[in-house]
Design a protein around this motif. Structure first.
Motif, mmCIF file in Angstrom:
data_model
loop_
_atom_site.group_PDB
_atom_site.id
_atom_site.type_symbol
_atom_site.label_atom_id
_atom_site.label_comp_id
_atom_site.label_asym_id
_atom_site.label_seq_id
_atom_site.Cartn_x
_atom_site.Cartn_y
_atom_site.Cartn_z
ATOM 1 N N SER A 196 -11.039 -16.472 -1.292
ATOM 2 C CA SER A 196 -12.287 -16.689 -0.393
ATOM 3 C C SER A 196 -13.364 -17.640 -1.001
ATOM 4 O O SER A 196 -14.165 -18.142 -0.486
ATOM 5 C CB SER A 196 -12.900 -15.575 -0.024
ATOM 6 N N LEU A 197 -13.351 -17.933 -2.299
ATOM 7 C CA LEU A 197 -14.386 -18.506 -3.125
ATOM 8 C C LEU A 197 -13.863 -19.833 -3.494
ATOM 9 O O LEU A 197 -12.545 -20.248 -3.735
ATOM 10 C CB LEU A 197 -14.877 -17.884 -4.264
ATOM 11 N N PRO A 198 -14.734 -21.137 -3.597
ATOM 12 C CA PRO A 198 -14.160 -22.244 -4.043
ATOM 13 C C PRO A 198 -13.949 -22.335 -5.522
ATOM 14 O O PRO A 198 -14.195 -21.558 -6.275
ATOM 15 C CB PRO A 198 -15.517 -23.247 -3.765
ATOM 16 N N GLN A 199 -13.221 -23.479 -5.938
ATOM 17 C CA GLN A 199 -12.861 -23.549 -7.186
ATOM 18 C C GLN A 199 -14.068 -23.647 -8.213
ATOM 19 O O GLN A 199 -15.082 -24.411 -7.518
ATOM 20 C CB GLN A 199 -12.054 -25.080 -7.322
ATOM 21 N N GLY A 200 -14.076 -23.627 -9.165
ATOM 22 C CA GLY A 200 -15.188 -23.518 -10.123
ATOM 23 C C GLY A 200 -16.027 -22.096 -10.324
ATOM 24 O O GLY A 200 -17.355 -22.297 -10.833
ATOM 25 N N VAL A 201 -15.348 -21.171 -9.887
ATOM 26 C CA VAL A 201 -15.862 -19.782 -9.975
ATOM 27 C C VAL A 201 -15.179 -18.817 -10.685
ATOM 28 O O VAL A 201 -13.946 -18.716 -10.752
ATOM 29 C CB VAL A 201 -15.986 -19.112 -8.549
ATOM 30 N N VAL A 202 -15.810 -18.112 -11.597
ATOM 31 C CA VAL A 202 -14.963 -17.369 -12.602
ATOM 32 C C VAL A 202 -15.698 -15.731 -12.488
ATOM 33 O O VAL A 202 -16.961 -15.821 -12.743
ATOM 34 C CB VAL A 202 -15.056 -17.667 -14.077
ATOM 35 N N ILE A 203 -15.075 -14.755 -12.279
ATOM 36 C CA ILE A 203 -15.766 -13.428 -12.452
ATOM 37 C C ILE A 203 -15.416 -12.955 -13.950
ATOM 38 O O ILE A 203 -14.255 -12.814 -14.426
ATOM 39 C CB ILE A 203 -14.744 -12.316 -11.620
ATOM 40 N N GLY A 204 -16.671 -13.105 -14.444
ATOM 41 C CA GLY A 204 -16.732 -12.628 -15.919
ATOM 42 C C GLY A 204 -16.985 -11.414 -16.506
ATOM 43 O O GLY A 204 -16.128 -11.024 -17.470
ATOM 44 N N THR A 222 -14.157 -12.638 -21.425
ATOM 45 C CA THR A 222 -13.738 -13.579 -20.459
ATOM 46 C C THR A 222 -14.177 -15.042 -20.789
ATOM 47 O O THR A 222 -15.451 -15.346 -21.083
ATOM 48 C CB THR A 222 -14.231 -13.517 -19.129
ATOM 49 N N PHE A 223 -13.305 -15.850 -21.015
ATOM 50 C CA PHE A 223 -13.434 -17.185 -21.471
ATOM 51 C C PHE A 223 -13.968 -17.943 -20.008
ATOM 52 O O PHE A 223 -13.153 -18.160 -18.967
ATOM 53 C CB PHE A 223 -12.415 -18.067 -21.844
ATOM 54 N N ALA A 224 -15.201 -18.220 -19.662
ATOM 55 C CA ALA A 224 -15.674 -18.534 -18.301
ATOM 56 C C ALA A 224 -15.463 -20.025 -18.139
ATOM 57 O O ALA A 224 -14.993 -20.522 -17.226
ATOM 58 C CB ALA A 224 -17.059 -18.292 -18.074
ATOM 59 N N ALA A 225 -15.904 -21.039 -19.156
ATOM 60 C CA ALA A 225 -15.796 -22.458 -19.069
ATOM 61 C C ALA A 225 -15.730 -23.026 -20.381
ATOM 62 O O ALA A 225 -16.160 -22.360 -21.394
ATOM 63 C CB ALA A 225 -17.004 -22.850 -18.091
ATOM 64 N N ILE A 226 -15.278 -24.202 -20.324
ATOM 65 C CA ILE A 226 -15.397 -25.346 -21.450
ATOM 66 C C ILE A 226 -16.223 -26.547 -21.105
ATOM 67 O O ILE A 226 -15.802 -27.015 -19.979
ATOM 68 C CB ILE A 226 -14.094 -25.529 -21.939
ATOM 69 N N VAL A 256 -17.617 -29.801 -16.797
ATOM 70 C CA VAL A 256 -17.462 -28.474 -16.738
ATOM 71 C C VAL A 256 -15.760 -28.109 -16.340
ATOM 72 O O VAL A 256 -15.194 -28.422 -15.275
ATOM 73 C CB VAL A 256 -18.094 -27.561 -15.796
ATOM 74 N N THR A 257 -15.251 -27.500 -17.243
ATOM 75 C CA THR A 257 -13.660 -27.147 -16.904
ATOM 76 C C THR A 257 -13.427 -25.649 -16.830
ATOM 77 O O THR A 257 -13.993 -25.011 -17.902
ATOM 78 C CB THR A 257 -12.697 -27.899 -18.058
ATOM 79 N N ILE A 258 -12.742 -25.070 -15.923
ATOM 80 C CA ILE A 258 -12.514 -23.594 -15.757
ATOM 81 C C ILE A 258 -11.021 -23.471 -16.692
ATOM 82 O O ILE A 258 -10.112 -24.018 -16.360
ATOM 83 C CB ILE A 258 -12.392 -23.048 -14.587
ATOM 84 N N PRO A 259 -11.268 -22.957 -17.944
ATOM 85 C CA PRO A 259 -10.270 -22.866 -18.686
ATOM 86 C C PRO A 259 -8.728 -21.941 -18.068
ATOM 87 O O PRO A 259 -9.065 -20.968 -17.707
ATOM 88 C CB PRO A 259 -10.595 -22.344 -20.096
ATOM 89 N N ASP A 308 -19.857 -23.242 -11.148
ATOM 90 C CA ASP A 308 -20.128 -24.659 -11.329
ATOM 91 C C ASP A 308 -21.279 -24.859 -10.351
ATOM 92 O O ASP A 308 -21.248 -24.407 -9.229
ATOM 93 C CB ASP A 308 -18.904 -25.759 -11.093
ATOM 94 N N SER A 309 -22.187 -25.807 -10.893
ATOM 95 C CA SER A 309 -23.404 -26.068 -9.946
ATOM 96 C C SER A 309 -23.129 -26.825 -8.649
ATOM 97 O O SER A 309 -23.839 -26.760 -7.611
ATOM 98 C CB SER A 309 -24.330 -27.162 -10.900
ATOM 99 N N SER A 310 -21.814 -27.476 -8.680
ATOM 100 C CA SER A 310 -21.430 -27.978 -7.314
ATOM 101 C C SER A 310 -21.000 -27.319 -6.065
ATOM 102 O O SER A 310 -21.110 -27.785 -5.094
ATOM 103 C CB SER A 310 -20.409 -29.069 -7.641
ATOM 104 N N VAL A 311 -20.801 -25.820 -6.489
ATOM 105 C CA VAL A 311 -20.455 -24.844 -5.526
ATOM 106 C C VAL A 311 -21.454 -23.763 -5.381
ATOM 107 O O VAL A 311 -21.204 -23.048 -4.495
ATOM 108 C CB VAL A 311 -18.880 -24.359 -5.667
ATOM 109 N N ILE A 312 -22.405 -23.690 -6.164
ATOM 110 C CA ILE A 312 -23.228 -22.547 -6.110
ATOM 111 C C ILE A 312 -23.844 -22.236 -4.841
ATOM 112 O O ILE A 312 -24.024 -21.086 -4.305
ATOM 113 C CB ILE A 312 -24.254 -22.663 -7.394
ATOM 114 N N GLY A 313 -24.241 -23.304 -4.023
ATOM 115 C CA GLY A 313 -24.790 -23.056 -2.925
ATOM 116 C C GLY A 313 -23.844 -22.502 -1.730
ATOM 117 O O GLY A 313 -24.246 -21.487 -0.905
ATOM 118 N N ASP A 314 -22.669 -22.562 -1.926
ATOM 119 C CA ASP A 314 -21.666 -22.193 -0.968
ATOM 120 C C ASP A 314 -21.259 -20.469 -1.517
ATOM 121 O O ASP A 314 -21.047 -19.752 -0.922
ATOM 122 C CB ASP A 314 -20.401 -22.535 -1.002
ATOM 123 N N VAL A 315 -21.179 -20.255 -3.179
ATOM 124 C CA VAL A 315 -20.727 -19.178 -3.645
ATOM 125 C C VAL A 315 -21.880 -18.048 -3.465
ATOM 126 O O VAL A 315 -21.506 -16.819 -3.124
ATOM 127 C CB VAL A 315 -20.551 -19.101 -5.129
#
Length: 445
Positions: A398-406, A177-181, A187-190, A434-441
């Motif tokens: 149900s999860l914010p943007q910036g999350v990938v199930i790897g 799985t390509f998680a990020a670039i 950080v970009t979710i590809p 992404d670190s910006s959403v980790i607290g919610d995830v």
């Protein structure tokens, strides 16, 4: 949680910065200037005092603490901090040590020294270095799910076959799985049509076989496997453990050590390592011993500046890849910019190991990407998780943007996540966030 951190150096302040938005953090240090700095820069309560003192710990609120992290640069101080905390509270204690003898003693006796969990800086750094060996172009490698899943970060250069390809074109492996670039600090979710550019850093998650295959696709010219020629410069504790771990994997490294007595000790303890007594800056010796023909050189001297010098000299002689131990974490990015292929910060590695204990939701494992830009978490899914019992395409809504199930493992077997894959309670899921959403995830997983 209420977390007390004793020691406001690079490790302690890094952990505090990671926790200050999600936990009640108190940090104790004997340097008043450092205490003032942290009170202004972080949302924490910083206290000037001796962390081994019951009075100081009481001032920090030890009776209400859920966790005490002893992260000073002195092993004995950290052990005493934990013992003192255990004597007056029920807090979970974590001690950071450099000496592997303390770790060995602790492992032989559960909760020895009043320490619930002990992390050894030198051993963790060596393990991090060894994981990079044999994986072309890898800058970071972390295992998850008892080794059944790997996360790896690769740097794409101009000559890489996947440069200027789309993710769909580069993705030739079923269990990857390509998680990020990571590009220009962002950080970009590809997506499938995202183009991989030279200079990008690509984060992938998958089975070890698929990650190895992708590594060989990126850099087909680089050798892999135990036949690689590895040179270690410096017989420090980290250098010794790198050689020992490589021997366990079938390598026969060469190790350069300047001190005659230390070289003799290493030669006795490392039967499958060629130990050479020499100064690593002796160019005539390096050329005579064909050090430039090595596939990889690890510089594990006691000085950041010397490690930089040796790495640059090795690259000039023709070594394919260089790995440098960098004790001052902010130097990592700088050293990599001027020519070191991979910089490993022991302080960052140990901070990463401690961080997983503080993650809400009970992360089994945590890896930090580029220090703090993103995280990869391993979570055991329970019935309360938003992922449980639903296809991934529905649960991720149900999860914010910036999350990938790897990746997913179920009963010890690897499962490649797809949109219609249903995650079940008991599954282990490796998630990029992404670190910006980790607290919610983390709480939702």
């Amino acid at each position: 949680m209420r977390v007390i951190i004793v020691g406001a150096g690079q490790v302690g302040s890094s952990i505090a910065a990671d926790l200050d938005t999600t936990h009640e953090v108190v940090i104790v240090d004997c340097d008043p200037e450092r205490v003032d700095e942290l009170n202004y820069s972080l949302d924490v309560l910083a206290i000037h005092g001796d962390g081994t003192s019951v009075g100081t710990l009481e001032e920090a609120g030890i009776e209400r603490a859920d966790m005490v992290i002893a992260s000073t640069d002195d092993d004995e101080t950290n052990i005493v901090v934990c013992a003192t905390a255990k004597a007056v509270s029920s807090a979970f204690t974590i001690a950071r040590v450099k000496n592997t003898e303390y770790l060995r003693t602790w492992q032989h006796s559960e909760k020895a020294f009043g320490v619930d969990f002990m992390v050894c800086t030198n051993l963790l750094a060596a393990e991090s270095i060894v994981r990079v060996v044999g994986l072309p172009a890898a800058r970071d490698v972390d295992p998850f799910a008892d080794g059944k899943v790997q996360m790896a970060e690769f740097e794409i250069d101009d000559e890489s076959p996947v440069a200027d390809q789309t993710v769909s074109e580069a993705d030739r492996f079923d269990s990857l799985t390509f998680a990020a670039i990571l590009r220009d600090g962002a950080v970009t979710i590809p997506r499938g049509d995202t183009i991989i550019r030279p200079g990008d850093r690509v984060v992938v998650i998958g089975s070890p076989k698929s990650v190895q295959g992708f590594a060989e696709t990126i850099s087909p010219a680089e050798a892999t496997g135990a036949a690689e020629e590895v040179v270690i410069v410096g017989g420090s504790e980290i250098g010794y453990h790198v050689a020992r771990l490589l021997e366990e994997r079938g390598f026969k490294p060469r190790l350069l050590e300047r001190d005659p007595e230390r070289a003799r000790e290493l030669a006795e303890d490392l039967p499958n390592t060629i130990v050479m007594e020499s100064d690593a800056t002796d160019i005539d010796f390096l050329e005579r011993e064909y050090i430039g023909d090595a596939d990889l050189l690890v510089s594990a001297l006691e000085s950041d500046e010397k490690n930089l010098l040796v790495s640059l000299l090795a690259a000039r002689l023709g070594v394919e890849r260089t790995v440098a131990v960098i004790d001052t974490t902010p130097y990592v990015e700088l050293f990599e910019a001027v020519g070191v292929d991979v910089g490993v910060s022991p302080r960052e590695v140990v901070a990463e190991e401690i961080t997983r204990f503080t993650r809400e939701g009970g992360a089994e494992n945590v890896a930090l990407i580029e220090s703090d830009k993103a995280e990869v978490l391993e979570i055991e899914v329970d019935t309360n998780s938003v992922l449980a019992g639903k296809p991934i395409r529905k649960s991720v809504a149900s999860l914010p943007q910036g999350v990938v199930i790897g990746a997913i493992t179920r009963a010890g077997k690897f499962i490649t996540p797809r949109g219609d894959t249903v995650i079940e309670p008991g599954d282990h899921v490796v998630v990029f966030a992404d670190s910006s959403v980790i607290g919610d995830v983390a709480p939702k997983l």
